[in-house]
Enzyme design. Structure first.
Site, PDB file in Angstrom:
ATOM      1  N   CYS A   2       1.031  -1.127   0.102  1.00  0.00           N
ATOM      2  CA  CYS A   2       0.131  -0.077   0.016  1.00  0.00           C
ATOM      3  C   CYS A   2       0.746   1.287  -0.114  1.00  0.00           C
ATOM      4  O   CYS A   2       1.875   1.380   0.505  1.00  0.00           O
ATOM      5  CB  CYS A   2      -1.093   0.046   1.287  1.00  0.00           C
ATOM      6  SG  CYS A   2      -2.064  -1.365   1.432  1.00  0.00           S
ATOM      7  N   ARG A  27       5.574  -0.659  -6.001  1.00  0.00           N
ATOM      8  CA  ARG A  27       5.641  -1.417  -4.867  1.00  0.00           C
ATOM      9  C   ARG A  27       4.851  -2.598  -4.941  1.00  0.00           C
ATOM     10  O   ARG A  27       4.475  -3.525  -3.882  1.00  0.00           O
ATOM     11  CB  ARG A  27       5.293  -0.547  -3.418  1.00  0.00           C
ATOM     12  CG  ARG A  27       6.399   0.368  -3.194  1.00  0.00           C
ATOM     13  CD  ARG A  27       6.080   1.421  -2.409  1.00  0.00           C
ATOM     14  NE  ARG A  27       6.794   1.953  -1.737  1.00  0.00           N
ATOM     15  CZ  ARG A  27       7.057   1.895  -0.339  1.00  0.00           C
ATOM     16  NH1 ARG A  27       6.386   1.166   0.262  1.00  0.00           N
ATOM     17  NH2 ARG A  27       8.511   2.546  -0.006  1.00  0.00           N
ATOM     18  N   TRP A  73      -3.122  -2.839  -1.639  1.00  0.00           N
ATOM     19  CA  TRP A  73      -2.601  -4.189  -1.839  1.00  0.00           C
ATOM     20  C   TRP A  73      -3.505  -4.955  -0.681  1.00  0.00           C
ATOM     21  O   TRP A  73      -3.229  -5.035   0.530  1.00  0.00           O
ATOM     22  CB  TRP A  73      -1.242  -4.300  -1.615  1.00  0.00           C
ATOM     23  CG  TRP A  73      -0.658  -5.927  -1.802  1.00  0.00           C
ATOM     24  CD1 TRP A  73      -0.083  -6.365  -3.194  1.00  0.00           C
ATOM     25  CD2 TRP A  73      -0.140  -6.680  -0.935  1.00  0.00           C
ATOM     26  NE1 TRP A  73       0.181  -7.520  -2.791  1.00  0.00           N
ATOM     27  CE2 TRP A  73       0.248  -8.060  -1.538  1.00  0.00           C
ATOM     28  CE3 TRP A  73      -0.390  -7.003   0.428  1.00  0.00           C
ATOM     29  CZ2 TRP A  73       0.880  -9.073  -1.023  1.00  0.00           C
ATOM     30  CZ3 TRP A  73       0.004  -8.217   1.278  1.00  0.00           C
ATOM     31  CH2 TRP A  73       0.692  -9.117   0.316  1.00  0.00           C
ATOM     32  N   ASN A 108      -2.524   2.605   5.599  1.00  0.00           N
ATOM     33  CA  ASN A 108      -1.592   1.194   5.214  1.00  0.00           C
ATOM     34  C   ASN A 108      -1.294   0.367   6.692  1.00  0.00           C
ATOM     35  O   ASN A 108      -1.465   1.125   7.780  1.00  0.00           O
ATOM     36  CB  ASN A 108      -0.015   1.718   4.858  1.00  0.00           C
ATOM     37  CG  ASN A 108      -0.079   2.421   3.511  1.00  0.00           C
ATOM     38  OD1 ASN A 108      -0.980   2.451   2.663  1.00  0.00           O
ATOM     39  ND2 ASN A 108       1.197   3.254   3.283  1.00  0.00           N
ATOM     40  N   GLY A 109      -1.237  -0.879   6.626  1.00  0.00           N
ATOM     41  CA  GLY A 109      -1.044  -1.640   7.759  1.00  0.00           C
ATOM     42  C   GLY A 109      -2.204  -2.450   7.882  1.00  0.00           C
ATOM     43  O   GLY A 109      -3.102  -2.760   6.961  1.00  0.00           O
ATOM     44  N   GLU A 489      17.940 -18.927  -3.813  1.00  0.00           N
ATOM     45  CA  GLU A 489      17.699 -17.805  -4.399  1.00  0.00           C
ATOM     46  C   GLU A 489      17.173 -17.836  -5.774  1.00  0.00           C
ATOM     47  O   GLU A 489      16.257 -17.304  -6.477  1.00  0.00           O
ATOM     48  CB  GLU A 489      18.751 -16.780  -4.329  1.00  0.00           C
ATOM     49  CG  GLU A 489      18.666 -15.326  -5.090  1.00  0.00           C
ATOM     50  CD  GLU A 489      17.592 -14.580  -4.597  1.00  0.00           C
ATOM     51  OE1 GLU A 489      16.791 -14.970  -3.661  1.00  0.00           O
ATOM     52  OE2 GLU A 489      17.228 -13.551  -5.226  1.00  0.00           O
ATOM     53  N   LYS A 493      13.705 -17.001  -7.326  1.00  0.00           N
ATOM     54  CA  LYS A 493      13.467 -15.884  -8.394  1.00  0.00           C
ATOM     55  C   LYS A 493      12.394 -16.657  -9.422  1.00  0.00           C
ATOM     56  O   LYS A 493      11.709 -15.656  -9.902  1.00  0.00           O
ATOM     57  CB  LYS A 493      14.809 -15.592  -9.108  1.00  0.00           C
ATOM     58  CG  LYS A 493      15.810 -14.688  -8.565  1.00  0.00           C
ATOM     59  CD  LYS A 493      15.155 -13.451  -8.496  1.00  0.00           C
ATOM     60  CE  LYS A 493      14.544 -12.813  -7.329  1.00  0.00           C
ATOM     61  NZ  LYS A 493      15.080 -12.517  -5.989  1.00  0.00           N
ATOM     62  N   GLU A 496       8.655 -16.598  -8.331  1.00  0.00           N
ATOM     63  CA  GLU A 496       8.160 -15.226  -8.036  1.00  0.00           C
ATOM     64  C   GLU A 496       7.592 -14.859  -9.391  1.00  0.00           C
ATOM     65  O   GLU A 496       6.727 -14.341  -9.541  1.00  0.00           O
ATOM     66  CB  GLU A 496       9.353 -14.572  -7.540  1.00  0.00           C
ATOM     67  CG  GLU A 496       9.260 -14.201  -6.033  1.00  0.00           C
ATOM     68  CD  GLU A 496      10.303 -13.169  -5.929  1.00  0.00           C
ATOM     69  OE1 GLU A 496       9.676 -12.090  -5.209  1.00  0.00           O
ATOM     70  OE2 GLU A 496      11.376 -13.103  -6.184  1.00  0.00           O
ATOM     71  N   HIS A 512      17.495 -38.165  -0.243  1.00  0.00           N
ATOM     72  CA  HIS A 512      16.493 -38.498   0.950  1.00  0.00           C
ATOM     73  C   HIS A 512      15.120 -38.175   0.832  1.00  0.00           C
ATOM     74  O   HIS A 512      14.400 -37.746   1.514  1.00  0.00           O
ATOM     75  CB  HIS A 512      17.063 -37.621   1.932  1.00  0.00           C
ATOM     76  CG  HIS A 512      18.456 -38.027   2.617  1.00  0.00           C
ATOM     77  ND1 HIS A 512      18.601 -39.375   3.245  1.00  0.00           N
ATOM     78  CD2 HIS A 512      19.804 -37.268   2.354  1.00  0.00           C
ATOM     79  CE1 HIS A 512      20.137 -39.548   3.409  1.00  0.00           C
ATOM     80  NE2 HIS A 512      20.731 -38.211   2.822  1.00  0.00           N
ATOM     81  N   LYS A 611       6.229  -5.071  -3.534  1.00  0.00           N
ATOM     82  CA  LYS A 611       7.688  -4.735  -3.353  1.00  0.00           C
ATOM     83  C   LYS A 611       8.312  -4.628  -1.752  1.00  0.00           C
ATOM     84  O   LYS A 611       9.404  -5.215  -1.535  1.00  0.00           O
ATOM     85  CB  LYS A 611       8.104  -3.378  -4.038  1.00  0.00           C
ATOM     86  CG  LYS A 611       9.680  -2.998  -3.956  1.00  0.00           C
ATOM     87  CD  LYS A 611      10.503  -4.168  -4.890  1.00  0.00           C
ATOM     88  CE  LYS A 611      11.910  -3.896  -4.653  1.00  0.00           C
ATOM     89  NZ  LYS A 611      12.685  -5.174  -4.999  1.00  0.00           N
TER      90      LYS A 611
HETATM   91  O1  M6R Z   1      13.055  -5.297   1.510  1.00  0.00           O
HETATM   92  P1  M6R Z   1      13.741  -6.439   2.161  1.00  0.00           P
HETATM   93  O2  M6R Z   1      14.869  -6.837   1.780  1.00  0.00           O
HETATM   94  O3  M6R Z   1      13.505  -6.605   3.736  1.00  0.00           O
HETATM   95  O4  M6R Z   1      12.335  -7.560   1.566  1.00  0.00           O
HETATM   96  C1  M6R Z   1      12.567  -9.112   1.929  1.00  0.00           C
HETATM   97  C2  M6R Z   1      11.644  -9.683   0.927  1.00  0.00           C
HETATM   98  O5  M6R Z   1      10.277  -9.194   1.001  1.00  0.00           O
HETATM   99  C3  M6R Z   1      11.950  -9.818  -0.411  1.00  0.00           C
HETATM  100  O6  M6R Z   1      13.469  -9.994  -0.562  1.00  0.00           O
HETATM  101  C4  M6R Z   1      11.314 -10.475  -1.355  1.00  0.00           C
HETATM  102  O7  M6R Z   1      11.582 -12.000  -0.931  1.00  0.00           O
HETATM  103  C5  M6R Z   1      11.740 -10.383  -2.963  1.00  0.00           C
HETATM  104  N1  M6R Z   1      10.339 -10.205  -3.581  1.00  0.00           N
HETATM  105  C6  M6R Z   1      12.492 -11.400  -3.518  1.00  0.00           C
HETATM  106  O8  M6R Z   1      12.726 -11.119  -4.750  1.00  0.00           O
END
Ligand code: M6R
Length: 616
Positions: A2, A27, A73, A108-109, A489, A493, A496, A512, A611
């Site tokens: 948000c 965001r 959001w 927001n929140g 990671e 990626k 996501e 395993h 974001k």
């Molecule tokens: O702003 P931050 O680094 O604290 O955010 C953490 C995660 O929300 C962020 O890394 C998220 O996993 C990304 N979308 C990964 O690509």
């Protein structure tokens, strides 16, 4: 996540509010809206993009000098126009007791006690037309309003439990916006010509409008009017807050020759790493702030707290901290740590890692650790003005620049650079870093931008892998040791942004359980640097081939693995030792990116994600 923009001005402020929302679009959001004071409360809301909202406000001639705007959001209630902010109070009562609604509000929140507040307000005759937790605040303020909106806000927040950044205005007070923050960021922008003032959830929303920013603190309340503003702390005492000159980078929004921000940000990594390491002439603890030497000498262990990609950079750092600095290190997902019983030690250095510096879970985990008496805190963060930097004793600011793509890329590699420096600084403070080793590590770090550039040149080979992956629905990623977090990671990626189900395992774990999944329809990405575990990894790869699995191997320059039937090899340009994770992750970022492009997904704004995750 948000976003809020609000203003009191003498000019028509709607174009500025909408432009502010556009700056916050990256965001992630699923609806948006704007409301102004125009002989009463007027608003436009949309479940489409901000551009559509802009068209709507033009068509409806929505204009006014006092207004609030929001990107939502969804948390409570689906993305729908009736759930989009701003919310209006309807007033209460019936017949001669009827009282028209007066308040417009964005939030927001998450309000945790929204159910009990809703029941109490319904009993007073308030009718709700959304499923949001936010709507309780607007009716609550309305019910408490007695001619002074700020007093209504004060009384309302006293009843709220949860996290909030709020901006609201009232039909009866045309030149006033009030706000409050607790657990969600809110800033005040002082207008350039002193006649107008702003509130926003991020200074970026006001880029080009004002660079005079006040970062409100936890529990602050704010009252903005034409040419005047007041800030009050959580005890409702007037508070003096510094006005800072902040150059929010609106220029970061230029795509240049790239198709998506994610692609641009992947290719910015050589520059981002160079900027992050700029000025590092030698390893000194003071790189992390005044007093770092004493802290580094005092501590005997490290606890890393982070989420998502930032958590994986912490997982890689654990290997460095234990093998180079010889410091026992624990890495925890922030949302788990904050709620579990743990055994605190005042001699532990608590390290948070966060791109945004505003991630609610990571901030809460930090505060939880502090509450347990762990006061030695350090953050690796990309936003110098963030709550995280303000709340930690020490900090290393990565200089990735603004990251717009939801999928984190350059933030990750710059975090790794910062964490490697931390490892060396801790090793030095403990007397465990020889001059020769320091010189060798610094040399390798300085060569990183050129090494990254060479890895980026592998893009055409990665595109040919991506063509295969685009047809798949599942993928496995394998790595060992320091490169297991890189496999994690890589899988994150891919899932996501391409929505392909991807999982990562330490390669030794394959037999395993996950080996049962291996068929020709399950591509297996293997991160295979030439390190001490390479021979073990080769055996794991055999296990995959023997079951008909197809391997996609990121081999080192000298790993001696060649392409053959069912084995696709991309060879890294050079062998990079301890810093190799910074290089091996880049082809995995490119693989996710090109797979997503081939599948036609919304790369920079993947579904359901935001974001900056400022709610729990
Ligand atoms: O702003 P931050 O680094 O604290 O955010 C953490 C995660 O929300 C962020 O890394 C998220 O996993 C990304 N979308 C990964 O690509």
């Amino acid at each position: 996540m948000c976003g809020i923009v609000a203003s009191v001005s003498t000019r028509n402020i709607v174009p500025i509010l909408v432009q502010g929302l556009q700056r916050l679009e990256y965001r992630g959001y699923d609806s948006c809206g704007v409301a102004v004071h125009a002989d009463g409360l007027k608003r436009a809301r949309s479940t489409s993009r901000v551009a559509e909202l802009q068209a709507q406000v033009s068509a409806e001639h929505l204009e006014g000098g006092t207004g609030i705007a929001h990107t939502r959001w969804a948390t409570h209630g689906a993305p729908a126009v009736h759930n989009a902010h701003p919310h209006f109070s309807h007033g209460s009562g019936a017949g001669s007791n009827a009282r028209p609604g007066k308040v417009a509000l964005v939030h927001n929140g998450i309000i945790e006690n929204h159910d009990e507040l809703r029941a109490a307000l319904q009993a007073k005759g308030y009718v709700f037309d959304s499923q949001t937790d936010t709507e309780v605040i607007v009716h609550l303020m309305d019910s408490l309003y007695d001619g002074d909106l700020f007093e209504a806000l004060k009384a309302a927040v006293a009843q709220l439990r949860g996290a909030y950044a709020i901006a609201a205005f009232c039909k009866d007070e045309p030149h006033r916006v009030v706000g409050a923050r607790a657990g969600s960021p809110l800033i005040l922008g002082v207008g350039q010509d002193h006649s107008e003032n702003f509130l926003a959830s991020d200074a970026m929303a006001l880029a080009g409008v004002t660079d005079q920013i006040v970062y409100l603190e936890e529990g602050d309340l704010v009252d903005i009017q034409l040419g005047k503003y007041w800030v009050f702390d959580r005890q409702h005492q007037r508070a003096a807050r510094e006005v800072k000159t902040v150059h929010a980078h609106s220029g970061a929004a230029e795509l240049g020759p790239y198709r998506h921000y994610m692609q641009k940000e992947i290719f910015e990594q050589p520059r981002a790493i160079a900027d992050t390491l700029e000025g590092v002439e030698g390893i000194v603890p003071e790189l992390f702030g005044d007093g770092a030497y004493r802290v580094f000498q005092d501590i005997d262990s490290v606890l890393i707290l982070a989420c998502g990609t930032s958590y994986y950079s912490g997982c890689a750092a654990k290997y460095w901290l234990e093998s180079i600095a010889k410091i026992p290190t624990q890495v925890e997902v922030a949302s788990e740590y904050r709620y579990r019983d743990s055994v605190p030690s005042p001699k532990t250095l608590v390290v948070t890692i966060t791109q945004s510096g505003e991630t609610a879970d990571t901030l809460a985990a930090l505060r939880h650790a502090q509450g347990l008496g762990m006061t030695q805190t350090l953050t690796i963060c990309n936003v110098a003005t963030s709550a995280m930097v303000r709340e930690c004793k020490l900090a290393y600011i990565t200089r990735a620049g603004v990251e717009i793509g939801v999928a984190s890329t350059k933030a990750f590699t710059t975090q790794l650079a910062g964490l490697f420096l931390l490892t060396l600084a801790l090793a030095q403070a403990k007397g465990r870093l020889s001059e020769e080793d320091e010189a060798a590590h610094l040399k390798a770090m300085r060569h990183l931008p050129a090494a990254l550039q060479a890895v980026l040149a592998l893009e055409p080979q990665v595109i040919s892998w991506a063509e295969d992956f685009a047809k798949m629905e599942n993928a496995l990623f394998l790595g060992r040791g320091l490169h297991y977090p890189i496999a994690l990671e890589g899988a994150l990626k891919l899932k996501e942004i391409s929505y392909i189900h991807a999982e990562a395992y330490p390669a030794g774990e394959l037999k395993h359980g996950p080996l049962a999944l291996v068929t020709s329809a399950m591509p297996v990405v293997t991160v295979a640097p030439n390190d001490a575990l390479l021979e073990k990894l080769k055996s794991n790869m055999q296990e995959v081939r023997a079951r008909g699995g197809v391997l996609y191997v990121l081999a080192d320059a000298d790993s001696h693995i060649d392409s053959s039937e069912g084995v696709h090899v991309i060879r890294m340009p050079e062998h990079y030792g301890a810093l190799s994770p910074l290089l091996h992750v880049v082809p995995l970022q490119l693989l996710a990116y090109h797979t997503a492009v081939a599948r036609g997904t919304d790369v920079d704004k993947p579904r359901n994600l935001a974001k900056s995750v400022t709610v729990e």
